[in-house]
Design a protein around this motif. Structure first.
Motif, PDB file in Angstrom:
ATOM      1  N   ILE A   1       0.872  -1.176   0.000  1.00 26.73           N
ATOM      2  CA  ILE A   1       0.000   0.000   0.000  1.00 26.73           C
ATOM      3  C   ILE A   1       0.904   1.221   0.000  1.00 26.73           C
ATOM      4  CG2 ILE A   1      -1.757   1.292   1.285  1.00 26.73           C
ATOM      5  CD1 ILE A   1      -2.471  -1.415   2.650  1.00 26.73           C
ATOM      6  N   ARG A   2       0.694   2.135  -0.907  1.00 26.32           N
ATOM      7  CA  ARG A   2       1.527   3.327  -0.968  1.00 26.32           C
ATOM      8  C   ARG A   2       1.302   4.175   0.276  1.00 26.32           C
ATOM      9  NH1 ARG A   2       2.301   0.116  -4.573  1.00 26.32           N
ATOM     10  NH2 ARG A   2       3.304   0.588  -6.530  1.00 26.32           N
ATOM     11  N   PRO A   3       2.372   4.759   0.839  1.00 27.76           N
ATOM     12  CA  PRO A   3       2.290   5.490   2.105  1.00 27.76           C
ATOM     13  C   PRO A   3       1.294   6.657   2.149  1.00 27.76           C
ATOM     14  CG  PRO A   3       4.563   5.007   1.591  1.00 27.76           C
ATOM     15  CD  PRO A   3       3.747   4.616   0.393  1.00 27.76           C
ATOM     16  N   LYS A   4       0.880   7.213   1.048  1.00 26.11           N
ATOM     17  CA  LYS A   4      -0.024   8.366   1.078  1.00 26.11           C
ATOM     18  C   LYS A   4      -1.495   7.979   1.243  1.00 26.11           C
ATOM     19  CE  LYS A   4       3.168  11.069  -1.467  1.00 26.11           C
ATOM     20  NZ  LYS A   4       3.636  12.323  -1.366  1.00 26.11           N
TER      21      LYS A   4
ATOM     22  N   MET B   1       1.916  -0.672   4.380  1.00 30.21           N
ATOM     23  CA  MET B   1       2.032   0.726   3.965  1.00 30.21           C
ATOM     24  C   MET B   1       3.500   1.119   4.054  1.00 30.21           C
ATOM     25  SD  MET B   1      -0.206   3.957   5.258  1.00 30.21           S
ATOM     26  CE  MET B   1      -1.685   3.089   4.801  1.00 30.21           C
ATOM     27  N   VAL B   2       4.239   0.822   2.987  1.00 26.71           N
ATOM     28  CA  VAL B   2       5.687   1.006   2.982  1.00 26.71           C
ATOM     29  C   VAL B   2       6.159   1.620   1.667  1.00 26.71           C
ATOM     30  CG1 VAL B   2       6.180  -0.907   4.557  1.00 26.71           C
ATOM     31  CG2 VAL B   2       6.041  -1.359   2.120  1.00 26.71           C
ATOM     32  N   THR B   3       7.288   2.289   1.759  1.00 21.80           N
ATOM     33  CA  THR B   3       7.972   2.733   0.543  1.00 21.80           C
ATOM     34  C   THR B   3       8.720   1.517  -0.016  1.00 21.80           C
ATOM     35  OG1 THR B   3       9.998   3.312   1.706  1.00 21.80           O
ATOM     36  CG2 THR B   3       8.309   5.044   1.516  1.00 21.80           C
ATOM     37  N   ALA B   4       9.240   1.631  -1.219  1.00 24.53           N
ATOM     38  CA  ALA B   4      10.004   0.533  -1.809  1.00 24.53           C
ATOM     39  C   ALA B   4      11.222   0.215  -0.943  1.00 24.53           C
ATOM     40  CB  ALA B   4      10.428   0.883  -3.228  1.00 24.53           C
ATOM     41  N   ARG B   5      11.869   1.230  -0.421  1.00 24.47           N
ATOM     42  CA  ARG B   5      13.048   1.021   0.438  1.00 24.47           C
ATOM     43  C   ARG B   5      12.669   0.287   1.727  1.00 24.47           C
ATOM     44  NH1 ARG B   5      17.392   5.563   1.703  1.00 24.47           N
ATOM     45  NH2 ARG B   5      18.998   4.151   2.366  1.00 24.47           N
TER      46      ARG B   5
END
Length: 54
Positions: free
Chosen positions: A21-24, A32-36
């Protein structure tokens, strides 16, 4: 059945990307995480999918 035809690493990567899930977005989830962050937390996320890291 289709995932069984892929190498395990590729199948795991596809499942992780699909669950991400994209953080925004609204709400809170371990997904809910960024790719990193996904790379940093891959063991926890793979366990959440029911996969063991090999």
């Amino acid at each position: 059945m289709l995932l069984d035809q892929l190498p395990k690493r590729q199948a795991a990567a596809m499942l992780m990307q699909a669950a991400r899930i994209r953080p925004k977005k609204m709400g809170h989830s371990i997904w809910m995480v960024t790719a990193r962050q996904m790379v940093e937390r891959q063991e926890v996320l793979l366990r959440a999918l029911g996969l063991n890291r090999e």
